[in-house]
Design a protein around this motif. Structure first.
Motif, PDB file in Angstrom:
ATOM      1  N   LYS A  85     119.421  96.221  54.957  1.00 55.10           N
ATOM      2  CA  LYS A  85     117.983  96.047  54.783  1.00 55.10           C
ATOM      3  C   LYS A  85     117.495  94.789  55.485  1.00 55.10           C
ATOM      4  O   LYS A  85     116.369  94.750  56.008  1.00 55.10           O
ATOM      5  CB  LYS A  85     117.638  96.014  53.300  1.00 55.10           C
ATOM      6  CG  LYS A  85     117.779  97.382  52.642  1.00 55.10           C
ATOM      7  CD  LYS A  85     117.254  97.383  51.226  1.00 55.10           C
ATOM      8  CE  LYS A  85     117.289  98.819  50.661  1.00 55.10           C
ATOM      9  NZ  LYS A  85     116.783  98.876  49.275  1.00 55.10           N
ATOM     10  N   ALA A  86     118.315  93.748  55.494  1.00 59.20           N
ATOM     11  CA  ALA A  86     117.941  92.539  56.228  1.00 59.20           C
ATOM     12  C   ALA A  86     117.808  92.834  57.718  1.00 59.20           C
ATOM     13  O   ALA A  86     116.926  92.300  58.389  1.00 59.20           O
ATOM     14  CB  ALA A  86     118.991  91.448  55.996  1.00 59.20           C
ATOM     15  N   PHE A  87     118.669  93.701  58.236  1.00 60.82           N
ATOM     16  CA  PHE A  87     118.590  94.080  59.648  1.00 60.82           C
ATOM     17  C   PHE A  87     117.303  94.855  59.920  1.00 60.82           C
ATOM     18  O   PHE A  87     116.620  94.626  60.929  1.00 60.82           O
ATOM     19  CB  PHE A  87     119.801  94.921  60.034  1.00 60.82           C
ATOM     20  CG  PHE A  87     119.860  95.282  61.492  1.00 60.82           C
ATOM     21  CD1 PHE A  87     120.340  94.376  62.425  1.00 60.82           C
ATOM     22  CD2 PHE A  87     119.434  96.524  61.946  1.00 60.82           C
ATOM     23  CE1 PHE A  87     120.401  94.697  63.773  1.00 60.82           C
ATOM     24  CE2 PHE A  87     119.490  96.857  63.287  1.00 60.82           C
ATOM     25  CZ  PHE A  87     119.974  95.931  64.200  1.00 60.82           C
ATOM     26  N   VAL A  88     116.960  95.778  59.024  1.00 62.56           N
ATOM     27  CA  VAL A  88     115.730  96.565  59.175  1.00 62.56           C
ATOM     28  C   VAL A  88     114.512  95.640  59.185  1.00 62.56           C
ATOM     29  O   VAL A  88     113.610  95.765  60.026  1.00 62.56           O
ATOM     30  CB  VAL A  88     115.613  97.608  58.053  1.00 62.56           C
ATOM     31  CG1 VAL A  88     114.216  98.246  58.037  1.00 62.56           C
ATOM     32  CG2 VAL A  88     116.678  98.694  58.207  1.00 62.56           C
ATOM     33  N   LEU A  94     109.555  94.060  52.065  1.00 61.94           N
ATOM     34  CA  LEU A  94     110.328  93.505  50.962  1.00 61.94           C
ATOM     35  C   LEU A  94     109.680  93.799  49.613  1.00 61.94           C
ATOM     36  O   LEU A  94     110.376  94.059  48.628  1.00 61.94           O
ATOM     37  CB  LEU A  94     110.500  91.997  51.151  1.00 61.94           C
ATOM     38  CG  LEU A  94     111.373  91.574  52.341  1.00 61.94           C
ATOM     39  CD1 LEU A  94     111.389  90.053  52.477  1.00 61.94           C
ATOM     40  CD2 LEU A  94     112.796  92.110  52.187  1.00 61.94           C
ATOM     41  N   ARG A  95     108.359  93.768  49.547  1.00 64.60           N
ATOM     42  CA  ARG A  95     107.685  94.111  48.298  1.00 64.60           C
ATOM     43  C   ARG A  95     107.963  95.559  47.910  1.00 64.60           C
ATOM     44  O   ARG A  95     108.133  95.871  46.730  1.00 64.60           O
ATOM     45  CB  ARG A  95     106.170  93.899  48.443  1.00 64.60           C
ATOM     46  CG  ARG A  95     105.738  92.458  48.387  1.00 64.60           C
ATOM     47  CD  ARG A  95     105.944  91.847  47.024  1.00 64.60           C
ATOM     48  NE  ARG A  95     104.972  92.326  46.037  1.00 64.60           N
ATOM     49  CZ  ARG A  95     105.042  92.051  44.741  1.00 64.60           C
ATOM     50  NH1 ARG A  95     106.055  91.343  44.268  1.00 64.60           N
ATOM     51  NH2 ARG A  95     104.128  92.506  43.916  1.00 64.60           N
ATOM     52  N   SER A  96     108.017  96.446  48.894  1.00 63.02           N
ATOM     53  CA  SER A  96     108.260  97.858  48.595  1.00 63.02           C
ATOM     54  C   SER A  96     109.663  98.091  48.061  1.00 63.02           C
ATOM     55  O   SER A  96     109.931  99.120  47.442  1.00 63.02           O
ATOM     56  CB  SER A  96     108.034  98.704  49.850  1.00 63.02           C
ATOM     57  OG  SER A  96     109.096  98.540  50.775  1.00 63.02           O
ATOM     58  N   TRP A  97     110.560  97.145  48.319  1.00 64.11           N
ATOM     59  CA  TRP A  97     111.933  97.261  47.813  1.00 64.11           C
ATOM     60  C   TRP A  97     112.134  96.523  46.496  1.00 64.11           C
ATOM     61  O   TRP A  97     113.258  96.414  46.003  1.00 64.11           O
ATOM     62  CB  TRP A  97     112.919  96.730  48.851  1.00 64.11           C
ATOM     63  CG  TRP A  97     113.065  97.623  50.042  1.00 64.11           C
ATOM     64  CD1 TRP A  97     112.875  98.971  50.092  1.00 64.11           C
ATOM     65  CD2 TRP A  97     113.431  97.233  51.372  1.00 64.11           C
ATOM     66  NE1 TRP A  97     113.095  99.452  51.352  1.00 64.11           N
ATOM     67  CE2 TRP A  97     113.439  98.410  52.163  1.00 64.11           C
ATOM     68  CE3 TRP A  97     113.751  96.021  51.967  1.00 64.11           C
ATOM     69  CZ2 TRP A  97     113.762  98.390  53.515  1.00 64.11           C
ATOM     70  CZ3 TRP A  97     114.063  96.004  53.312  1.00 64.11           C
ATOM     71  CH2 TRP A  97     114.074  97.174  54.071  1.00 64.11           C
ATOM     72  N   TRP A 151     112.696 102.139  57.222  1.00 67.78           N
ATOM     73  CA  TRP A 151     112.013 101.645  56.022  1.00 67.78           C
ATOM     74  C   TRP A 151     111.174 102.739  55.377  1.00 67.78           C
ATOM     75  O   TRP A 151     111.146 102.865  54.142  1.00 67.78           O
ATOM     76  CB  TRP A 151     111.114 100.461  56.395  1.00 67.78           C
ATOM     77  CG  TRP A 151     110.168 100.084  55.290  1.00 67.78           C
ATOM     78  CD1 TRP A 151     110.466  99.382  54.163  1.00 67.78           C
ATOM     79  CD2 TRP A 151     108.782 100.434  55.189  1.00 67.78           C
ATOM     80  NE1 TRP A 151     109.345  99.256  53.364  1.00 67.78           N
ATOM     81  CE2 TRP A 151     108.300  99.894  53.968  1.00 67.78           C
ATOM     82  CE3 TRP A 151     107.903 101.149  56.006  1.00 67.78           C
ATOM     83  CZ2 TRP A 151     106.982 100.048  53.568  1.00 67.78           C
ATOM     84  CZ3 TRP A 151     106.592 101.292  55.599  1.00 67.78           C
ATOM     85  CH2 TRP A 151     106.141 100.754  54.390  1.00 67.78           C
ATOM     86  N   TRP A 152     110.482 103.527  56.174  1.00 69.95           N
ATOM     87  CA  TRP A 152     109.602 104.578  55.653  1.00 69.95           C
ATOM     88  C   TRP A 152     110.368 105.563  54.772  1.00 69.95           C
ATOM     89  O   TRP A 152     109.867 106.005  53.734  1.00 69.95           O
ATOM     90  CB  TRP A 152     108.942 105.308  56.814  1.00 69.95           C
ATOM     91  CG  TRP A 152     107.965 106.375  56.383  1.00 69.95           C
ATOM     92  CD1 TRP A 152     108.211 107.712  56.240  1.00 69.95           C
ATOM     93  CD2 TRP A 152     106.599 106.186  56.014  1.00 69.95           C
ATOM     94  NE1 TRP A 152     107.093 108.369  55.815  1.00 69.95           N
ATOM     95  CE2 TRP A 152     106.073 107.458  55.668  1.00 69.95           C
ATOM     96  CE3 TRP A 152     105.760 105.074  55.968  1.00 69.95           C
ATOM     97  CZ2 TRP A 152     104.763 107.628  55.266  1.00 69.95           C
ATOM     98  CZ3 TRP A 152     104.443 105.254  55.566  1.00 69.95           C
ATOM     99  CH2 TRP A 152     103.970 106.524  55.225  1.00 69.95           C
ATOM    100  N   PHE A 153     111.590 105.910  55.164  1.00 69.78           N
ATOM    101  CA  PHE A 153     112.379 106.889  54.426  1.00 69.78           C
ATOM    102  C   PHE A 153     113.306 106.247  53.384  1.00 69.78           C
ATOM    103  O   PHE A 153     114.023 106.952  52.684  1.00 69.78           O
ATOM    104  CB  PHE A 153     113.223 107.730  55.397  1.00 69.78           C
ATOM    105  CG  PHE A 153     112.409 108.699  56.202  1.00 69.78           C
ATOM    106  CD1 PHE A 153     111.938 109.874  55.627  1.00 69.78           C
ATOM    107  CD2 PHE A 153     112.094 108.431  57.524  1.00 69.78           C
ATOM    108  CE1 PHE A 153     111.172 110.767  56.372  1.00 69.78           C
ATOM    109  CE2 PHE A 153     111.338 109.320  58.269  1.00 69.78           C
ATOM    110  CZ  PHE A 153     110.866 110.492  57.698  1.00 69.78           C
ATOM    111  N   SER A 154     113.296 104.928  53.299  1.00 66.21           N
ATOM    112  CA  SER A 154     114.161 104.265  52.319  1.00 66.21           C
ATOM    113  C   SER A 154     113.560 104.366  50.922  1.00 66.21           C
ATOM    114  O   SER A 154     112.340 104.467  50.764  1.00 66.21           O
ATOM    115  CB  SER A 154     114.347 102.792  52.693  1.00 66.21           C
ATOM    116  OG  SER A 154     113.111 102.092  52.584  1.00 66.21           O
TER     117      SER A 154
END
Length: 381
Positions: free
Chosen positions: A113-116, A143-146, A362-365
């Motif tokens: 996720k840091a790479f994304v 990051l907020r979405s995670w 990110w969109w599909f995570s």
């Protein structure tokens, strides 16, 4: 996925904070008007920045390097695809190593996720003049979405941002030292540019350390900034005041640095180390060869010039300055220009499609609602 409680201490939801105000959207009835004004200003900024970048690359670069684009293309067209792919691998490896800076400044985020986040924010930043703010906004959104909390994200952005600035400004200092010990004298213009970076780095470092070491000094600096913001258009006073946010942020920053400084430093050393290798291989591929001290100084100057925010990522400014420097040292004009253009393709332009892939990922995570998103529902460790 890590929980928000693992990502940092939260801040209760309330009125826009100082950083939100600086974004140009104050609370109250003026918010919509500000939103209408900011996009037009941003569009104008993008058009002017891209136009200047095109002018610098199209005319200034070959002019000051004493070559033509036909000669440069002749050099670039002879690069084998296997070499081009190897250079791409070096670029990706450098971006991956940078994830250690993210994991050090934001506890709980995995490297994937840091790479994304890294490639997504870099893509946005490379498209806009002074794109750092837009890249930070993109990073915040992801990051907020995670599920990461506001306070954890803001602390990560501040600490990693300072680490980046100091690294970019430290490079010319090392470059000057190497040149003075192992190479010839530098021209006055190059010396002044590098010295400006050294002075800037010293000032930023001194200010940052002062705010961390002394709570009284930190409060005084925050209050001065708070009073200064009253004269900035579209910015209103926050409640609680900005100085309280800064003092609260100071506590979080000290905690992050205490536990994550080694990981953040390793990430930046690895990132810039891979970038130097990429720069060296790009120059070597097109036939430009200098001793280590010369190559490192040219690389350091290129990184320093990317801080010139009149164009997206300093594009055009960095290439023109470094190509002129290499030619001044005796490099073949077409080869030197081809080398800096090749390097720029990787560190600026190829990061954009890679960033688009990051946005798709990110969109599909899986997304997660932050624990501090509800009023009166603060999340704590």
């Amino acid at each position: 996925m890590t929980s928000s409680s693992e990502s940092g201490v939260s801040t209760p939801t309330g009125p826009p904070t100082g950083p939100q105000l600086l974004a140009g959207v104050p609370p109250g009835t003026d918010a919509e008007a500000s939103r209408r004004r900011v996009p037009w200003m941003r569009i104008l900024q993008v058009v002017l920045g891209l136009g200047l970048a095109v002018a610098l690359l199209g005319w200034a670069l070959p002019h000051f390097a004493h070559t033509t684009w036909a000669d440069v293309w002749s050099v670039l067209s002879g690069i084998p695809w296997t070499t081009a792919f190897g250079l791409f691998v070096l670029m990706v490896l450098g971006l991956w190593l940078y994830t250690f800076t993210f994991t050090g400044s934001l506890p709980g985020i995995p490297h994937v996720k840091a790479f994304v986040v890294n490639v997504s924010g870099s893509a946005v930043g490379n498209l806009l003049p002074a794109g750092g703010a837009a890249g930070a906004a993109a990073t915040y959104k992801q990051l907020r979405s995670w599920g990461f909390t506001r306070r954890a994200i803001s602390t990560s952005l501040i600490v990693s941002g300072v680490w980046n600035v100091l690294a970019r400004l430290l490079l010319p200092i090392i470059g000057i030292a190497l040149m003075l010990v192992f190479a010839a004298d530098l021209t006055p213009a190059v010396m002044r540019a590098a010295a400006a970076g050294a002075v800037g780095g010293t000032v930023v470092l001194a200010l940052f350390i002062t705010m961390l070491v002394s709570a009284r000094a930190c409060l005084a600096i925050a209050q001065v900034a708070e009073r200064s913001l009253r004269f900035v258009p579209f910015v209103r006073s926050s409640d609680p005041p900005l100085s309280r946010h800064v003092m609260d942020q100071r506590t979080q920053t000290i905690s992050v640095i205490r536990h994550g400084w080694l990981s953040m430093t390793f990430g930046l050393v690895g990132f810039f180390g891979m970038n130097y290798l990429l720069f060296w291989f790009c120059q070597n591929t097109v036939g430009v060869q200098f001793p280590f001290a010369y190559m490192f100084f040219a690389f350091a100057l290129s990184r320093l010039l990317t801080s010139v925010t009149v164009t997206p990522g300093g594009v055009g400014v960095s290439e023109t300055g470094v190509a002129a420097l290499l030619v001044g040292w005796g490099a073949n004009p077409a080869q030197a220009t081809a080398g800096v253009v090749l390097y720029s393709l990787y560190v600026h332009f190829l990061e954009v499609p890679l960033g688009l892939l990051g946005w798709v990922a990110w969109w599909f995570s899986p997304k997660k609602r932050p624990l501090d998103s509800a009023v009166g529902e603060p999340a704590t460790h």
